[in-house]
Design an enzyme around this catalytic site. Structure first.
Site, mmCIF file in Angstrom:
data_model
loop_
_atom_site.group_PDB
_atom_site.id
_atom_site.type_symbol
_atom_site.label_atom_id
_atom_site.label_comp_id
_atom_site.label_asym_id
_atom_site.label_seq_id
_atom_site.Cartn_x
_atom_site.Cartn_y
_atom_site.Cartn_z
ATOM 1 N N GLY A 56 34.544 40.231 31.268
ATOM 2 C CA GLY A 56 34.630 40.130 32.734
ATOM 3 C C GLY A 56 33.243 39.924 33.328
ATOM 4 O O GLY A 56 32.277 40.521 32.867
ATOM 5 N N THR A 64 28.616 45.422 32.562
ATOM 6 C CA THR A 64 29.970 45.702 33.066
ATOM 7 C C THR A 64 29.894 46.476 34.374
ATOM 8 O O THR A 64 29.067 47.380 34.522
ATOM 9 C CB THR A 64 30.862 46.507 32.089
ATOM 10 O OG1 THR A 64 32.042 46.925 32.797
ATOM 11 C CG2 THR A 64 30.201 47.761 31.540
ATOM 12 N N ASP A 78 32.053 48.459 35.117
ATOM 13 C CA ASP A 78 32.728 49.735 34.850
ATOM 14 C C ASP A 78 31.791 50.872 34.430
ATOM 15 O O ASP A 78 32.202 52.032 34.428
ATOM 16 C CB ASP A 78 33.788 49.554 33.762
ATOM 17 C CG ASP A 78 34.944 48.708 34.229
ATOM 18 O OD1 ASP A 78 35.276 48.784 35.421
ATOM 19 O OD2 ASP A 78 35.514 47.969 33.409
ATOM 20 N N MET A 90 38.494 49.591 40.853
ATOM 21 C CA MET A 90 38.556 49.167 39.445
ATOM 22 C C MET A 90 38.139 50.261 38.460
ATOM 23 O O MET A 90 37.252 51.060 38.751
ATOM 24 C CB MET A 90 37.722 47.907 39.222
ATOM 25 C CG MET A 90 38.498 46.643 39.542
ATOM 26 S SD MET A 90 37.601 45.170 39.034
ATOM 27 C CE MET A 90 38.902 43.941 39.245
#
Ligand code: F6P
Length: 359
Positions: free
Chosen positions: A11, A135, A137, A179
């Site tokens: 991603g 990322t 995340d 997310m």
């Protein structure tokens, strides 16, 4: 001659170009020999199928603030590496052959957990690989921070800020989905930064009784509205107790697209309040990197380039306690970094009155 390859995998995020700029500028400024730069298109796909382009200094000038990736990216799951039957291509040998054909001295791989697994596989095949922790995340093991994370927190926080005004006008409860399928770093940070009342993350399974009680407590104190931040992977205690297969089937069978709608419906049914859902989705990966992200991306790029110039390979650059370090790829490959439910920030948030639905 020094020949380097670059690829961006998985991603995307806001600071990929800023990171590549850091690598390339540092290599070009400090290499004692002539440098050739090859950019592989769409992540490992470019390395597998030999899709690359020769690049130069100018390609990396002016990209510090440009989100996304000038190389393109794709997800190439680790388990797909050993599936030659799909297209007749042996993926790992093809990547090794393309690396050797270009006589590369080093491959810089900007990617997250899955991508570091593949990078480690290439290292085992004898390639010189340096990974950089990308990322939004922030779930890459071995580093305190990943690039992409600071900008994603900013986007998510702005979304929570914007929802505050409309939630307040209408006196509504808003469920905002942020997310994070497996980890809750962005919901936790954006939730605290945005003044959420409830934050639900995968690492802390929630009980709906506690969520409802938190909303009602706020109402009793005179709060007209409430903000519930939920991670994409927020999970209830009952769900957490389910067998993995049964839980996966439950998630797959969701009629509405995401967990936020399930939670919103339950809150509405149990409180009688008007509840709305907001999902900022991929805006959290979009736009320009923020200042902190640009700085960290640059640090990662410079450190990776420094290592290459020193002839050191086979690790991921990382940051620990404010210092740039190099972590062996075999230690990092595929490992996730979770939010610690006993961490300072979670404890502080609880003291402030934010509910995580666990008590
Ligand atoms: O890995 C980053 C991430 O943005 C996750 O937070 C999110 O769950 C997922 O990617 C979305 O993936 P895709 O872009 O493939 O829909």
């Amino acid at each position: 001659m020094l020949r380097i390859g670059l690829l961006t995998s998985g991603g995307d995020c806001q600071a990929l170009n800023a990171t590549m700029r850091g690598i390339v500028k540092t290599v070009l400024n400090n290499a004692k020999e002539k440098v050739e730069i090859y950019g592989f298109e769409d992540g490992y796909q470019g390395l597998i199928y030999g899709r690359y382009r020769k690049m130069e200094w100018a390609d990396f000038s002016g990209v510090l603030t440009k989100g996304g990736t000038i190389l393109g990216t794709s997800r190439t799951p680790f388990k797909m590496l050993d599936t030659p039957e799909a297209d007749g291509v042996e993926k790992v040998p093809a990547m090794v052959a393309n690396y050797r054909k270009l006589k590369l001295d080093c491959l810089f791989m900007l990617g997250g957990n899955g991508s570091t697994k593949t990078a480690n596989r290439l290292r085992q095949e004898g390639l010189n690989v340096i990974a950089l922790p990308k990322t939004i995340d922030n779930d890459t093991w071995g580093t305190d921070m990943t690039f992409g994370f600071p900008s994603a927190i900013d986007v998510a926080t702005r979304c929570i800020d914007d929802i505050h005004t409309t939630a307040s006008s209408h006196g509504r409860v808003f469920v905002i989905e942020i997310m994070g399928h497996k980890v809750g770093w962005i919901p936790l940070y954006a939730g605290v930064a945005g003044g959420a009342d409830v934050i639900l993350i995968p690492e802390i399974p929630y009980d709906m009784d506690n969520v409802v009680a938190a909303i009602e407590r706020r109402e009793e104190k005179g709060g007209r509205f409430a903000i519930v931040v939920v991670a994409e992977g927020a999970i209830s205690r009952e769900e957490a107790a389910m067998k993995k297969k049964a839980y996966k089937a439950k998630v797959a069978a969701r009629v509405k697209p995401s967990v936020a709608y399930d939670i919103a419906e339950e809150i509405a049914a149990r409180t009688g309040r008007e509840v709305r859902v907001a999902v900022p989705g991929h805006t959290q990966r979009g736009g320009a990197p923020d200042a902190q992200d640009r700085i960290f991306a640059t640090q990662c790029g410079v450190e990776a380039a420094r290592a290459c110039l020193e002839g050191q390979f086979g690790f991921m650059v990382a940051q620990r306690a404010g210092k740039m370090v190099r972590v062996p790829l075999e230690d990092v490959a595929g490992k996730l970094k979770y939010v610690d439910p006993d961490s300072d920030l979670v404890r502080e948030a609880k003291l402030l009155g934010i509910s995580f639905g666990d008590e």
